[in-house]
Design an enzyme around this catalytic site. Structure first.
Site, PDB file in Angstrom:
ATOM      1  N   GLN A  52     -50.795   3.985 -53.501  1.00  0.00           N
ATOM      2  CA  GLN A  52     -50.956   3.995 -52.040  1.00  0.00           C
ATOM      3  C   GLN A  52     -52.094   3.066 -51.621  1.00  0.00           C
ATOM      4  OE1 GLN A  52     -52.157   7.688 -49.764  1.00  0.00           O
ATOM      5  NE2 GLN A  52     -49.936   7.835 -49.533  1.00  0.00           N
ATOM      6  N   GLU A 102     -41.202   1.392 -19.368  1.00  0.00           N
ATOM      7  CA  GLU A 102     -40.227   1.435 -20.452  1.00  0.00           C
ATOM      8  C   GLU A 102     -40.866   0.974 -21.754  1.00  0.00           C
ATOM      9  OE1 GLU A 102     -37.243   2.712 -20.445  1.00  0.00           O
ATOM     10  OE2 GLU A 102     -37.431   3.227 -18.321  1.00  0.00           O
ATOM     11  N   HIS A 128     -42.257   5.284 -38.421  1.00  0.00           N
ATOM     12  CA  HIS A 128     -42.478   6.711 -38.170  1.00  0.00           C
ATOM     13  C   HIS A 128     -43.901   7.119 -38.576  1.00  0.00           C
ATOM     14  CE1 HIS A 128     -41.789  11.045 -38.041  1.00  0.00           C
ATOM     15  NE2 HIS A 128     -42.271  11.110 -39.269  1.00  0.00           N
ATOM     16  N   LEU A 147     -50.208   4.389 -44.490  1.00  0.00           N
ATOM     17  CA  LEU A 147     -49.497   5.239 -45.452  1.00  0.00           C
ATOM     18  C   LEU A 147     -50.311   6.483 -45.790  1.00  0.00           C
ATOM     19  CD1 LEU A 147     -47.823   2.837 -48.036  1.00  0.00           C
ATOM     20  CD2 LEU A 147     -46.801   4.029 -46.112  1.00  0.00           C
TER      21      LEU A 147
END
Length: 510
Positions: free
Chosen positions: A257, A320, A485, A510
């Site tokens: 990571q 938007e 995400h 991460l």
């Protein structure tokens, strides 16, 4: 007597007066009677309790055979209830008593490329064991880093560094001794002061070990390291590194990571498409505290889709989300040109966080807005595709023979019979599950001038599920979607501001 009511705000969209543009959002207040309302779902305390969640999983994660039995029993109950049967007949509906048998395809097992060798992903699409023995594609040597912990956790911290020193070399990563900072207490200010006092231009990484899990302390450290003084950071909960038997495997995952956060690349796949850019977009809605929505944008910046460029757009009220995404796309195209000397010929966007009711907005409004970004470059007309990715669906796929019913294996594709009339869509199972029933992911291609055949679009989507560096296996959605995400969640939960652009070419989230 006056009765207090619960006020619930609902955003509804008025019909648009201009073609090709969504209507204006209007806020409506709905008043609810408290005595008629019931709390649903699980509290955060319950979700954090491992035993409770394990008991819940035993009831909710049904095996394929158990799920089929439950569905068939439900159909029998409906058929045996005259009122329910009569209601269905009014609508001209009838429930099938058994599963639908249809043919499907399974895509070939992918080859995972490391720096010197290649391995196959296997039937379960998992290469975790190979990962720890092979050299990563692009290692980043860790030479100038901070290790911050409290005095009472000193032994665990030194054990962690010793484990890192052992696991990094086999993966091709060189690691030097850190600058160690022992704190006398675990106050948030103590951690922040230690980081600020040791911040240098040559500092690569900040690793902090927290004695307990606290959201406010985590958010404070991340805000400092992602916004105020940008530097890659790794926060470790003491409980994670307390088990000596698991310390080696935990340290391997943390080392990988950290390598990503410093700009390294772990593995790659063979992607035949040349000069391709793939993009993931996801939106995080922080409705609980009335904050603005966060749009995360992650785009590949090299031909192998192993380097990523990320940006965040914070949606103001009445604005938007695509307005900010246009800025992100222009910046990503310039980054791609800087790294490769040319702009991409093909762009495939995977859009997450879209329900069925928003599909028209994506195709009629977001796509034209993104296409208009190409006008910022002279004589530039790339091939473009927009794919909506949906995870929360009720469709299930099983593999059935004479005696057993199993989950569909990774790479299973269905693009007929159960797909939607007039749509270009398909269902793909990309992940392997060891418990419960696997849920396929629904891909809807809402716009496509890429010239890719449906089989090639499916193969590309499956290949991209192998490139999420937080897990040595496949995930449910293409890697850029999963990265988006993670980024949107970090900003929405902890940062509440756009991270520094100095970190935009690394997977710092991460």
């Amino acid at each position: 007597m006056a009765n207090p009511l619960l006020a619930n705000c609902i955003n509804k969209r008025r019909p648009s007066t201009k073609p090709g543009q969504p209507g204006e959002q209007v806020e409506h207040i709905v008043c609810l009677v408290p005595e008629l309302c019931f709390m649903t779902g699980l509290t955060e305390t319950a979700r954090a309790d491992f035993k409770i969640m394990k008991d819940v999983a035993n009831h909710t994660r049904l095996s394929p055979r158990e799920r089929i039995k439950a569905l068939e029993k439900f159909v029998q109950n409906v058929e045996s209830t005259p009122e329910a049967k009569e209601e269905l007949e009014k609508w001209g509906l009838k429930l099938e008593k058994h599963m639908i048998d249809i043919s499907s395809r399974v895509l070939p097992i992918e080859k995972i490329n490391f720096r010197n060798t290649s391995v196959t992903a296997g039937k379960e699409a998992d290469w975790g064991r190979d990962m720890t023995k092979e050299n990563v594609i692009t290692p980043v040597n860790i030479s100038n880093w901070l290790l911050i912990f409290t005095k009472r956790d000193a032994q665990k911290a030194y054990d962690f560094y010793t484990a890192m020193d052992k696991v990094c070399p086999p993966m091709g990563i060189s690691i030097d001794e850190p600058k160690v900072i022992e704190l006398i207490d675990d106050r948030t200010d103590s951690y922040l002061r230690a980081i600020r006092e040791n911040m240098q231009s040559t500092l690569q990484l900040v690793v902090t070990i927290f004695p307990t899990q606290r959201d406010d302390r985590y958010s404070a450290v991340k805000k400092l390291c992602c916004i105020d003084s940008p530097v890659p950071s790794q926060v470790i909960n003491l409980k994670t590194i307390s088990n000596q038997q698991k310390l080696r495997s935990v340290s391997q995952k943390i080392a990988l990571q950290i390598n990503c956060k410093l700009g390294g690349e772990l593995w790659a796949l063979d992607i035949p498409l040349k000069n391709l850019m793939v993009i993931g977009i996801d939106v995080y809605h922080d409705t609980a505290q009335g904050r603005n929505s966060i749009g995360a944008f992650v785009a590949s910046s090299n031909y192998m889709c192993t380097r990523w460029y990320s940006r965040v757009t914070i949606q103001m009220k009445g604005q938007e989300i695509v307005d900010g995404l246009k800025t992100c796309l222009v910046a990503a195209l310039r980054k791609f040109h800087d790294m490769n000397g040319a702009l991409p010929d093909k762009i495939v966007v995977y859009r997450d966080g879209v329900g069925d009711g928003q599909m028209a907005t994506v195709s009629d409004y977001e796509v034209p807005q993104l296409l208009s970004c190409f006008d910022n470059f002279s004589d530039y007309h790339p091939k473009f595709a927009m794919v909506v990715v949906q995870k929360r669906i009720n469709t299930r796929m099983f593999v059935q023979d004479d005696h057993t019913t199993e989950n569909a294996p990774p790479g299973s594709i269905i693009d007929h019979t159960i797909t939607r009339m007039g749509w270009y869509d398909f269902f793909l199972v990309s992940q392997h599950v060891r418990q419960g029933t696997v849920t396929p992911t629904h891909y809807n291609v809402v716009y496509d001038t890429s010239g890719l055949k449906p089989d090639h679009m499916q193969r590309l989507s499956y290949k991209l599920t192998h490139l999420y560096y937080n897990w040595p296996g496949t995930v449910r959605v293409p890697a850029p979607c999963q990265y988006a995400h993670k980024l949107a969640f970090l900003v929405g939960q902890s940062l509440h501001k756009s991270p520094s652009l100095e970190l935009s070419d690394r997977l710092f989230f991460l």
